[in-house]
Each structure stands twice: as C-alpha cells, then as structure tokens.
Design a protein around this motif. Structure first.
Motif, short mmCIF file in Angstrom:
data_model
loop_
_atom_site.label_atom_id
_atom_site.label_comp_id
_atom_site.label_asym_id
_atom_site.label_seq_id
_atom_site.Cartn_x
_atom_site.Cartn_y
_atom_site.Cartn_z
N TYR A 1 0.79 -1.23 0.00
CA TYR A 1 0.00 0.00 0.00
C TYR A 1 0.83 1.29 0.00
CZ TYR A 1 -4.02 -2.97 0.64
OH TYR A 1 -4.98 -3.92 0.46
N GLU A 29 -0.77 4.49 -1.84
CA GLU A 29 -2.15 4.27 -1.40
C GLU A 29 -2.20 4.18 0.11
OE1 GLU A 29 -3.82 0.86 -3.30
OE2 GLU A 29 -3.13 1.48 -5.28
N PRO A 77 -6.07 0.21 4.09
CA PRO A 77 -7.52 0.28 4.28
C PRO A 77 -7.96 0.14 5.73
CG PRO A 77 -6.90 -1.79 3.23
CD PRO A 77 -5.67 -0.94 3.32
#
Length: 59
Positions: A24, A29, A32
């Motif tokens: 990630y 990014e 999550p």
C-alpha cells in the motif's frame, strides 16, 4: 524453546509489516484498515537516506 517461539513471532510481525508497506504506502495508497500505520511507515522511510534513480547516479 520459548526464545525460538518469540523470535519466530518477531520475524512474522516484521515480514507482515514489510508486506503491508509494499502493498500500500510504497505505491502511494492508504492502508484500508489502519491509515495511521501507513502514515507512520511513510514518515519513517522518508527520513532514511536512499539512493536515487540510476540517472541521478550517472551524472
């Protein structure tokens, strides 16, 4: 025996962190589940010295 088990757990935690970082934050990014963890990993990596791209080295 306890020392071996603790060391194996430590290895698994570190490898999980590396996998999470590569999956990630390294790609830009957010994680999550824990975006705060991604921010901490990104800040830690930004503070370390790194080697630039190949073009930067040849100059």
């Amino acid at each position: 025996m306890l020392a071996i088990v603790l060391m194996m757990l430590l290895v698994l935690v570190i490898s999980g962190g590396v996998v999470a970082y590569v999956a990630y934050p390294h790609r830009g990014e957010e994680l999550p589940v824990a975006p705060q963890l991604g921010d901490v990993m990104r800040k830690g990596v930004d503070s370390l010295p790194t080697i630039g791209d190949y073009e930067d080295i040849r100059a």
